[in-house]
Design a protein around this motif. Structure first.
Motif, PDB file in Angstrom:
ATOM      1  N   ASP A 117      -9.675  -7.426  -4.021  1.00  0.00           N
ATOM      2  CA  ASP A 117      -9.374  -7.207  -2.601  1.00  0.00           C
ATOM      3  C   ASP A 117      -8.956  -5.745  -2.376  1.00  0.00           C
ATOM      4  N   TYR A 118      -8.148  -5.259  -3.305  1.00  0.00           N
ATOM      5  CA  TYR A 118      -7.672  -3.875  -3.216  1.00  0.00           C
ATOM      6  C   TYR A 118      -8.848  -2.901  -3.230  1.00  0.00           C
TER       7      TYR A 118
ATOM      8  N   ARG B 284     -10.970  -3.061  -0.152  1.00  0.00           N
ATOM      9  CA  ARG B 284     -10.375  -2.356   0.997  1.00  0.00           C
ATOM     10  C   ARG B 284     -10.609  -0.857   0.906  1.00  0.00           C
ATOM     11  N   LEU B 285     -10.640  -0.333  -0.314  1.00  0.00           N
ATOM     12  CA  LEU B 285     -10.910   1.101  -0.463  1.00  0.00           C
ATOM     13  C   LEU B 285     -12.322   1.435   0.017  1.00  0.00           C
ATOM     14  N   PHE B 286     -13.205   0.423  -0.027  1.00  0.00           N
ATOM     15  CA  PHE B 286     -14.576   0.634   0.468  1.00  0.00           C
ATOM     16  C   PHE B 286     -14.696   0.278   1.951  1.00  0.00           C
ATOM     17  N   HIS B 287     -13.602  -0.101   2.563  1.00  0.00           N
ATOM     18  CA  HIS B 287     -13.578  -0.470   3.985  1.00  0.00           C
ATOM     19  C   HIS B 287     -14.510  -1.644   4.276  1.00  0.00           C
TER      20      HIS B 287
ATOM     21  N   ARG C 206     -12.782  -7.946   6.101  1.00  0.00           N
ATOM     22  CA  ARG C 206     -12.087  -9.021   5.386  1.00  0.00           C
ATOM     23  C   ARG C 206     -13.013 -10.182   5.025  1.00  0.00           C
TER      24      ARG C 206
ATOM     25  N   ARG D 265     -15.506  -9.259   2.480  1.00  0.00           N
ATOM     26  CA  ARG D 265     -14.786  -8.977   1.230  1.00  0.00           C
ATOM     27  C   ARG D 265     -14.471 -10.273   0.484  1.00  0.00           C
TER      28      ARG D 265
ATOM     29  N   LEU E  33       0.880  -5.383   5.652  1.00  0.00           N
ATOM     30  CA  LEU E  33       0.094  -4.368   4.934  1.00  0.00           C
ATOM     31  C   LEU E  33      -1.251  -4.919   4.451  1.00  0.00           C
ATOM     32  N   SER E  34      -1.450  -6.221   4.616  1.00  0.00           N
ATOM     33  CA  SER E  34      -2.741  -6.763   4.169  1.00  0.00           C
ATOM     34  C   SER E  34      -3.812  -6.533   5.230  1.00  0.00           C
ATOM     35  N   TYR E  35      -3.436  -5.997   6.382  1.00  0.00           N
ATOM     36  CA  TYR E  35      -4.425  -5.637   7.396  1.00  0.00           C
ATOM     37  C   TYR E  35      -4.759  -4.161   7.243  1.00  0.00           C
ATOM     38  N   GLY E  36      -5.899  -3.772   7.796  1.00  0.00           N
ATOM     39  CA  GLY E  36      -6.251  -2.356   7.788  1.00  0.00           C
ATOM     40  C   GLY E  36      -7.015  -1.958   6.536  1.00  0.00           C
ATOM     41  N   GLY E  37      -7.277  -0.659   6.449  1.00  0.00           N
ATOM     42  CA  GLY E  37      -8.174  -0.167   5.404  1.00  0.00           C
ATOM     43  C   GLY E  37      -7.480   0.343   4.167  1.00  0.00           C
ATOM     44  N   GLY E  38      -8.031   1.438   3.648  1.00  0.00           N
ATOM     45  CA  GLY E  38      -7.618   1.940   2.353  1.00  0.00           C
ATOM     46  C   GLY E  38      -6.158   2.336   2.256  1.00  0.00           C
TER      47      GLY E  38
ATOM     48  N   MET F  98      -3.561   1.349   3.960  1.00  0.00           N
ATOM     49  CA  MET F  98      -2.707   0.165   3.960  1.00  0.00           C
ATOM     50  C   MET F  98      -2.849  -0.589   2.627  1.00  0.00           C
ATOM     51  N   GLY F  99      -4.052  -0.585   2.100  1.00  0.00           N
ATOM     52  CA  GLY F  99      -4.291  -1.249   0.810  1.00  0.00           C
ATOM     53  C   GLY F  99      -3.495  -0.592  -0.297  1.00  0.00           C
ATOM     54  N   VAL F 100      -3.521   0.742  -0.305  1.00  0.00           N
ATOM     55  CA  VAL F 100      -2.767   1.483  -1.324  1.00  0.00           C
ATOM     56  C   VAL F 100      -1.269   1.220  -1.138  1.00  0.00           C
TER      57      VAL F 100
END
Lengths: 401, 607
Positions: free
Chosen positions: A107-108, A111-114, A117, A120, B131-136, B138-140
């Protein structure tokens, strides 16, 4: 500005010099390297330890910067963030967050690849199922075995359905099934049009899946071409025929036609093994005195390991002589047992290839599994050749090396 | 989805213990209803032992069960079981043992700790969800937060904070005045919060990034389509998310334990209650007396007089200063310039001292302005003083007269310690001025009274409540932490963990001690007896002054100190701190970090 071409990766005159604290050149890891990885091909990067493979890959990925030369990936500089959307990378070891579980890890990275959800989650489910970690997806990655970590590492490299997949020692740490899966995956991705850059020590892996390979030594490219081009021995001819009766082997074409009524099936140049070619190139480079900052082996066993009995070993020799008689008595039985075990091992190896019954393998030659396109569709070509290490690589995976 | 989610059951004997315990409770109730009270040491001890065992088993089961569930469910069950266990055990043990205020306090502190842990867990789950919403980025940030709670050092810090605050609140620290106890609690709890969050932030920021580079996780991240600046921003956000949780926890705990518990206790006496109300749980601002004629004018007049009557004195002083400051031989004009400058400073100092000084038999008028609001609100306000007495000291107090308008009162003023007197708002005139004349009676033979120039004479009045003052204090900590997080990350972009940590801590210490550094460095190497300043001295002095000046913003305000003294840490001060430390400094640190990180080769040399 990097020129746009149909090459996915284009490297021209790449040089990488590592410097010390005082900025003095310490190691030239890559030296004036030219390389081109074309679209839709599986390209293998070979070389002994310290030959510059990983450095080259890290420059392609933007983890290291070139000292000289040009590198372009999809026509852009390696530092271009947009291009990274199209790249998947499996490092030589799976460097993952130990505290995240498999699902959170994917999942992490997703998310880095946008990746949105819903998409993903779908990809994560599919990848976890494919790498066989569905049942342990909630366990922290730090608790995984090396092979399992490798699998989750592979899954993260594929989360973005990459156009270019860079695999650094992909089968390291994997069991035979995992190794097989990786090879199948590479071939499948190639079929779908993904470009794969593969770096591996396991020559059989490379030979099985790569369209083209480049062999590096001391940071320089020693040889590049298709696997066929590189392995074909052009100054020798072999004749392959159907099964012949004993004695007719000594006679040539005329005799075959006159006495057996059979014609020649194929006239070809013999292929050598990639392993032999690789070793030849390395030995030749060493003989030429080529500079390398990597591993250099004299080939000699360490003296202390090969030492014959000396003064200190006299006691041991005495004990040997005293028990010799006993051993001689037991020899007959032991030999029988060894024979049985040897037969059993061969049987297991044959069984793992999936083509022979374990019991039948004891008295047969080890067969090579060909993973060419023909083979991948179910066909297996059997050759009357000696057992080679490549097959054992296949069977035992990187852990056994 | 839930491949590993297993059914967690208790073993047979464990169930047996729980059933026996429940039967014991029900039996006790039935017996009580029937009028039979199961009391006595043996019965209570047996009951407690059985209860403790059963609760331990239930807790263990809950932990195992929680391990198979999501974070929210886990903390809900942990919290419920913990609360239940606390109340039950406290009830049982309390019935037998908790007698003294210390024991009762400790018991309440245990409950407070579990409540804190529970709320901490819930907030953590909430922030994790956000923080589980949004992109990179927020992921970091989410990964950073998860990493933080996995790190034992961080968890240790959090536990210290979660235990410490209830412990400080409930365990009686001072048996005397309640106002002191509240002030002590505020001071210690804010210090603890500051220490824990500051240290944790610096360690976490350095450890996380250095660790990722060292352990090569960065290899898998830097090849993904996320800018390195966004990655650093995500790290910062993750650290600040944790800080937000901890500071919220600390702030709410301090508020609840202060207002909801400590302030509800019975004060020592009426005066104690008034002090708590008007001087502790309040946000006050202060005004100093304004001289009717500026003190600078007195100093300048004195200087002009000397220039006309005794020019040689100015010249001599100028030559002396030139030598002292290392100018060497100077001309007359330069000597005059230096002499005037030095004498002006001297006269100003003397005038100021004189203005705060009252000789026996003399009186002095002090005017405090801008108090119209206090008069309109009709609120009592405080006159704060701190004085010393030179001469034949009569004891710890000195009798002085205090006159406002027609009103004249005498009061025993405490010597050396800061004291406050509550004053009637009607003493302020219609212009919002308090004109106060202090009289040192002739009876105080030989006792000259001197007030401290900085805070020796002040009038304090309410501008806000304790809650909003506490909020601003905590907010100021957040902005300081945001800088420290950025600083830690910035140093970690180019240094290894121990070096980055030391470097960050050094900056932190320089920031905290910047005021002292500036004052110490201003006179460094200036001692004539030691030969005057050398070139090296000048370099060190200049460097120290510059460093002190750069970091002076960090320690310019002491919100915690203000809160303890019931003084307002104003929105304006918070705004300045936000802009300087929170925005400018954090921005610079992040900017440097991003610059270095973008230029850095993230892979190590392996050839």
């Amino acid at each position: 500005m990097v020129k746009q071409s149909n090459a996915v990766i284009e490297i021209r005159g790449l040089t990488k010099v590592f410097k010390d604290f005082w900025m003095r050149p310490r190691v030239t890891a890559v030296d004036a390297l030219d390389l081109e990885v074309r679209s839709d091909e599986v390209f293998g990067l070979l070389g002994p330890n310290g030959s510059g493979k990983s450095t080259t890959i890290k420059i392609i990925l933007g983890l290291l910067f070139a000292t000289k030369g040009r590198v372009s990936v999809f026509g852009k500089l390696p530092s271009d963030v947009g291009t990274k959307r199209r790249i998947g990378y499996l490092p030589e070891e799976s460097y993952l967050y130990r505290f995240l579980n498999a699902r959170e890890t994917l999942d992490y990275y997703g998310r880095l690849f946008h990746i949105d959800r819903k998409n993903r989650q779908k990809r994560i489910d599919e990848l976890l199922s494919w790498v066989g970690l569905e049942a342990v997806q909630r366990r922290p990655v730090g608790e995984y075995s090396k092979g399992m970590q490798r699998r989750i590492g592979l899954a993260q490299a594929l989360i973005n359905a990459p156009d270019l997949l860079i695999l650094d020692e992909p089968t390291s740490g994997l069991d035979p099934i995992g190794t097989r899966q990786i090879k199948d995956l590479i071939l499948e991705l190639k079929r779908k049009g993904t470009t794969v850059l593969l770096s591996s020590h396991l020559l059989a892996d490379v030979e099985d899946v790569c369209d083209r390979v480049a062999i590096l030594y001391g940071g320089k490219k020693r040889r590049e071409g298709t696997v066929d081009e590189l392995l074909t021995v052009s100054d020798t001819t072999t004749i392959e025929t159907a099964n012949l009766r004993e004695g007719t082997m000594a006679k040539i074409e005329a005799l075959i036609e006159n006495e057996e009524g059979e014609s020649i099936l194929r006239v070809d140049h013999p292929r050598q093994k990639l392993e032999s070619l690789f070793l030849d190139i390395v030995h030749q480079a060493e003989a030429e005195g080529a500079v390398t900052h990597g591993a250099l082996s004299s080939g000699k066993m360490a003296e202390f390991l090969s030492e014959e009995s000396g003064g200190a070993n006299e006691g041991a020799a005495l004990i040997d002589s005293l028990v010799k008689e006993e051993v001689a008595k037991a020899d007959t039985g032991a030999e029988k047992k060894a024979e049985q075990e040897s037969g059993h091992e061969e049987g297991v190896i044959s069984a793992l290839t999936g083509d022979q019954e374990p019991g039948d393998g004891a008295h047969e030659e080890i067969k090579e599994v060909d993973t060419s396109d023909e083979a991948s569709e179910g066909g297996v070509r059997v050759r009357d050749e000696d057992a080679d290490m490549g097959v054992i690589d296949d069977l035992l995976g990187g852990d056994e090396k | 989805m839930s491949g590993e989610r297993k059914r967690v059951r208790m073993a047979g004997w464990e169930m047996g213990v729980v059933v026996v315990w429940l039967t014991w409770i029900v039996g006790s109730w039935i017996a009580a209803v029937m009028g039979i009270w199961l009391t006595g040491p043996l019965v209570l001890t047996l009951g407690t032992a059985l209860g403790a065992t059963a609760i331990f088993l239930i807790t263990r089961w809950a932990i195992r069960w929680g391990g198979t569930r999501g974070l929210l469910a886990r903390y809900l069950i942990y919290g419920l079981v913990s609360l239940f266990a606390c109340f039950y055990l406290l009830g049982m043990v309390g019935a037998m043992m908790l007698k003294t205020p210390w024991e009762v306090g400790a018991g309440r502190a245990v409950i407070g700790f579990f409540v804190n842990v529970w709320v901490f867990g819930l907030m953590l789950a909430l922030v994790k969800k956000l923080l589980s919403y949004g992109g990179g980025v927020m992921g970091v940030a989410r990964a950073m937060l998860l990493e933080a709670i996995e790190l034992k050092v961080v968890l240790g810090f959090a536990v210290i904070l979660l235990i410490g605050i209830p412990l400080l609140a409930f365990v009686p620290i001072d048996e005397g005045r309640l106002a002191y106890r509240i002030q002590t609690f505020l001071s210690w709890s804010l210090t603890l919060t500051g220490l824990v969050t500051t240290t944790m932030t610096v360690i976490l920021a350095c450890m996380s990034l250095c660790g990722e580079v060292r352990d090569k996780q960065i290899h898998s991240i830097a090849v993904k389509p996320i800018h390195r600046s966004a990655f650093l921003a995500g790290k910062w956000l993750g650290i600040m998310s944790l800080n937000t949780i901890l500071l919220t926890m600390a702030g709410v705990s301090i508020f609840v334990y202060t207002v909801g518990y400590l302030a509800q206790l019975t004060p020592y006496d009426f005066q104690d209650g008034k002090v708590i109300e008007n001087e502790v749980l309040v946000a006050r601002t202060s005004v100093k007396p304004v001289p009717e004629v500026p003190l600078e004018k007195y100093a300048k007049d004195e200087l002009d007089k000397v220039m006309q009557e005794d020019r040689q004195r100015v010249l001599d002083r100028g030559y002396g200063e030139a030598e002292h400051q290392g100018y060497g031989a100077v001309g007359e004009d330069k000597a005059i310039e230096l002499g005037r400058e030095a004498l002006f400073k001297q006269f100003l100092r003397e005038t100021e001292t004189t203005w705060y000084l009252i000789r026996p038999g003399e009186s002095r008028r002090y005017v405090f302005e801008g108090l119209g609001g206090v008069r309109n609100k009709d609120e009592w306000f405080q006159f704060r003083y701190q004085l010393k007495v030179s001469g034949d000291r009569p004891g710890n107090q000195i009798l002085m007269g205090l006159q406002v308008g027609e009103r004249l009162a005498s009061h025993e003023f405490a010597i050396n310690t800061a004291q406050q007197l509550a004053l009637d708002p009607n003493w302020i005139d219609e212009e919002g001025k308090l004109v106060m004349t202090l009289v040192n009676p002739v009876e105080n033979r030989g006792n000259t009274v001197t007030f401290r120039a900085d805070e020796g004479l002040q009038v304090l009045y309410r501008v806000g409540g304790f809650g909003d003052n506490l909020f601003r204090t905590v907010a100021s900590s957040w902005f300081k932490l945001s800088f420290l997080a950025a600083l830690g990350l910035a140093t970690a972009t180019f240094l290894s963990f121990p070096v980055a940590l030391l470097f960050s801590l050094m900056i932190l210490m320089l920031s905290a001690a910047s005021e002292f550094l500036v004052s110490a460095m201003s006179s460094y190497g200036r001692i004539q007896a030691l030969g005057g300043p050398t070139f090296i001295d000048e370099v060190i002095r200049t460097f120290g002054m510059v460093v002190g000046w750069i970091f002076s913003g960090y320690a310019a305000y002491s919100p915690a100190e203000s809160l303890v003294e019931g003084r307002a840490f104003t929105w304006g001060a918070l705004g300045i701190l936000t802009l300087t430390v929170g925005v400018l400094w954090t921005g610079i640190a992040m900017g440097v970090g991003i610059l270095v990180f973008r230029k850095r080769e993230l892979a190590s040399v392996q050839v």
